[in-house]
Scaffold this motif. Structure first.
Motif, PDB file in Angstrom:
ATOM      1  N   TRP A  19      50.999  -7.381 -28.912  1.00 53.35           N
ATOM      2  CA  TRP A  19      51.553  -8.746 -28.816  1.00 53.35           C
ATOM      3  C   TRP A  19      53.045  -8.736 -29.094  1.00 53.35           C
ATOM      4  O   TRP A  19      53.808  -9.446 -28.424  1.00 53.35           O
ATOM      5  CB  TRP A  19      50.837  -9.695 -29.778  1.00 53.35           C
ATOM      6  CG  TRP A  19      49.369  -9.817 -29.525  1.00 53.35           C
ATOM      7  CD1 TRP A  19      48.369  -9.654 -30.436  1.00 53.35           C
ATOM      8  CD2 TRP A  19      48.720 -10.118 -28.275  1.00 53.35           C
ATOM      9  NE1 TRP A  19      47.143  -9.822 -29.826  1.00 53.35           N
ATOM     10  CE2 TRP A  19      47.333 -10.115 -28.496  1.00 53.35           C
ATOM     11  CE3 TRP A  19      49.176 -10.381 -26.989  1.00 53.35           C
ATOM     12  CZ2 TRP A  19      46.398 -10.369 -27.499  1.00 53.35           C
ATOM     13  CZ3 TRP A  19      48.245 -10.633 -25.973  1.00 53.35           C
ATOM     14  CH2 TRP A  19      46.885 -10.626 -26.234  1.00 53.35           C
ATOM     15  N   GLY A  34      51.923 -14.751 -26.103  1.00 58.86           N
ATOM     16  CA  GLY A  34      50.512 -14.711 -26.434  1.00 58.86           C
ATOM     17  C   GLY A  34      50.246 -13.932 -27.699  1.00 58.86           C
ATOM     18  O   GLY A  34      50.983 -13.011 -28.034  1.00 58.86           O
ATOM     19  N   ASN A  36      46.642 -13.797 -28.372  1.00 58.75           N
ATOM     20  CA  ASN A  36      45.236 -13.523 -28.109  1.00 58.75           C
ATOM     21  C   ASN A  36      45.062 -13.504 -26.591  1.00 58.75           C
ATOM     22  O   ASN A  36      45.994 -13.844 -25.847  1.00 58.75           O
ATOM     23  CB  ASN A  36      44.306 -14.523 -28.803  1.00 58.75           C
ATOM     24  CG  ASN A  36      44.493 -15.937 -28.332  1.00 58.75           C
ATOM     25  OD1 ASN A  36      44.348 -16.239 -27.139  1.00 58.75           O
ATOM     26  ND2 ASN A  36      44.809 -16.836 -29.252  1.00 58.75           N
ATOM     27  N   LEU A  37      43.902 -13.096 -26.137  1.00 56.95           N
ATOM     28  CA  LEU A  37      43.687 -12.909 -24.697  1.00 56.95           C
ATOM     29  C   LEU A  37      43.813 -14.219 -23.922  1.00 56.95           C
ATOM     30  O   LEU A  37      44.381 -14.241 -22.827  1.00 56.95           O
ATOM     31  CB  LEU A  37      42.327 -12.249 -24.455  1.00 56.95           C
ATOM     32  CG  LEU A  37      42.161 -10.857 -25.083  1.00 56.95           C
ATOM     33  CD1 LEU A  37      40.741 -10.361 -24.899  1.00 56.95           C
ATOM     34  CD2 LEU A  37      43.164  -9.870 -24.517  1.00 56.95           C
ATOM     35  N   ASP A  38      43.295 -15.307 -24.471  1.00 55.90           N
ATOM     36  CA  ASP A  38      43.413 -16.601 -23.782  1.00 55.90           C
ATOM     37  C   ASP A  38      44.865 -17.048 -23.695  1.00 55.90           C
ATOM     38  O   ASP A  38      45.307 -17.565 -22.666  1.00 55.90           O
ATOM     39  CB  ASP A  38      42.576 -17.670 -24.489  1.00 55.90           C
ATOM     40  CG  ASP A  38      41.086 -17.449 -24.342  1.00 55.90           C
ATOM     41  OD1 ASP A  38      40.664 -16.840 -23.336  1.00 55.90           O
ATOM     42  OD2 ASP A  38      40.332 -17.877 -25.234  1.00 55.90           O
ATOM     43  N   ALA A  39      45.616 -16.864 -24.776  1.00 54.03           N
ATOM     44  CA  ALA A  39      47.031 -17.253 -24.775  1.00 54.03           C
ATOM     45  C   ALA A  39      47.830 -16.411 -23.781  1.00 54.03           C
ATOM     46  O   ALA A  39      48.743 -16.924 -23.135  1.00 54.03           O
ATOM     47  CB  ALA A  39      47.609 -17.125 -26.180  1.00 54.03           C
ATOM     48  N   ALA A  41      46.727 -15.212 -20.945  1.00 51.29           N
ATOM     49  CA  ALA A  41      46.437 -15.797 -19.632  1.00 51.29           C
ATOM     50  C   ALA A  41      47.211 -17.101 -19.443  1.00 51.29           C
ATOM     51  O   ALA A  41      47.760 -17.351 -18.361  1.00 51.29           O
ATOM     52  CB  ALA A  41      44.941 -16.022 -19.472  1.00 51.29           C
ATOM     53  N   ASP A  42      47.288 -17.905 -20.491  1.00 48.47           N
ATOM     54  CA  ASP A  42      48.045 -19.160 -20.410  1.00 48.47           C
ATOM     55  C   ASP A  42      49.525 -18.895 -20.167  1.00 48.47           C
ATOM     56  O   ASP A  42      50.164 -19.564 -19.348  1.00 48.47           O
ATOM     57  CB  ASP A  42      47.887 -19.978 -21.691  1.00 48.47           C
ATOM     58  CG  ASP A  42      46.499 -20.569 -21.859  1.00 48.47           C
ATOM     59  OD1 ASP A  42      45.733 -20.609 -20.867  1.00 48.47           O
ATOM     60  OD2 ASP A  42      46.181 -20.982 -22.987  1.00 48.47           O
ATOM     61  N   CYS A  43      50.079 -17.921 -20.871  1.00 50.68           N
ATOM     62  CA  CYS A  43      51.501 -17.594 -20.716  1.00 50.68           C
ATOM     63  C   CYS A  43      51.810 -17.149 -19.291  1.00 50.68           C
ATOM     64  O   CYS A  43      52.883 -17.447 -18.764  1.00 50.68           O
ATOM     65  CB  CYS A  43      51.924 -16.520 -21.711  1.00 50.68           C
ATOM     66  SG  CYS A  43      52.027 -17.104 -23.410  1.00 50.68           S
ATOM     67  N   ASN A  90      27.702 -17.916 -29.038  1.00 57.23           N
ATOM     68  CA  ASN A  90      28.388 -16.756 -28.452  1.00 57.23           C
ATOM     69  C   ASN A  90      28.172 -15.471 -29.256  1.00 57.23           C
ATOM     70  O   ASN A  90      28.463 -14.382 -28.767  1.00 57.23           O
ATOM     71  CB  ASN A  90      29.886 -17.014 -28.338  1.00 57.23           C
ATOM     72  CG  ASN A  90      30.208 -18.064 -27.317  1.00 57.23           C
ATOM     73  OD1 ASN A  90      29.445 -18.302 -26.391  1.00 57.23           O
ATOM     74  ND2 ASN A  90      31.350 -18.714 -27.489  1.00 57.23           N
ATOM     75  N   ILE A 116      43.732  -9.289 -17.095  1.00 51.59           N
ATOM     76  CA  ILE A 116      44.457 -10.556 -17.220  1.00 51.59           C
ATOM     77  C   ILE A 116      45.811 -10.466 -16.535  1.00 51.59           C
ATOM     78  O   ILE A 116      46.204 -11.367 -15.783  1.00 51.59           O
ATOM     79  CB  ILE A 116      44.609 -10.951 -18.704  1.00 51.59           C
ATOM     80  CG1 ILE A 116      43.245 -11.332 -19.286  1.00 51.59           C
ATOM     81  CG2 ILE A 116      45.604 -12.111 -18.869  1.00 51.59           C
ATOM     82  CD1 ILE A 116      43.230 -11.441 -20.800  1.00 51.59           C
ATOM     83  N   ASP A 119      45.342 -10.363 -12.799  1.00 51.66           N
ATOM     84  CA  ASP A 119      44.962 -11.675 -12.271  1.00 51.66           C
ATOM     85  C   ASP A 119      46.180 -12.575 -12.106  1.00 51.66           C
ATOM     86  O   ASP A 119      46.166 -13.476 -11.284  1.00 51.66           O
ATOM     87  CB  ASP A 119      43.931 -12.363 -13.163  1.00 51.66           C
ATOM     88  CG  ASP A 119      42.529 -11.817 -12.968  1.00 51.66           C
ATOM     89  OD1 ASP A 119      42.321 -11.043 -12.004  1.00 51.66           O
ATOM     90  OD2 ASP A 119      41.647 -12.154 -13.776  1.00 51.66           O
TER      91      ASP A 119
END
Length: 129
Positions: A19, A34, A36-39, A41-43, A90, A116, A119
């Protein structure tokens, strides 16, 4: 104009260091891209340092070193950390992923991060070197 962000893979010694390395590559010292993995992708969606109008490339140098650092052992460490915070529905699937990582099987953090970044290739590209 194409902007190239260089990820120095030899500096990636684990997920937290990744990171830091990608944040600095995109946004300079102490930069954020980011945590984390979701962040991440958002970035990649824009607005967090990636150019809005220009093409960009992530060039991941010495990616083999990063692949080792973000391998099954680091993946298992990461999954252990987030398992307790995961939604109860989960946890069984996450527990299976942890068991797979501990056995040296399944996708690693490196694999997930590459997926990620790849993508996001509709806006940029990923080069592993």
């Amino acid at each position: 104009m194409t902007v190239t962000y260089v990820i120095e893979g030899s500096r990636v010694t684990g997920l937290e260091q990744f990171w830091k390395v990608i944040g600095e590559a995109v946004n300079g010292p102490d930069g954020y891209f980011g945590r984390n993995l979701d962040a991440l992708a958002d970035c990649l969606g824009g607005g967090m340092g990636t150019p809005d109008d220009d093409d960009f490339v992530f060039e991941w140098r010495d990616h083999a070193s990063s692949a080792r650092a973000l391998g099954h052992a680091e993946t298992a460490r990461y999954l252990r950390q987030i398992l307790s915070r995961a939604h109860p529905t989960n946890r069984p699937a996450m527990g299976k992923r942890l068991d797979e990582a501990l056995a040296g099987r399944g996708p690693t953090l490196f694999d997930l991060i590459v997926e990620i970044l790849a993508d996001g290739a509709d806006r940029g590209t990923l080069r592993l070197s």
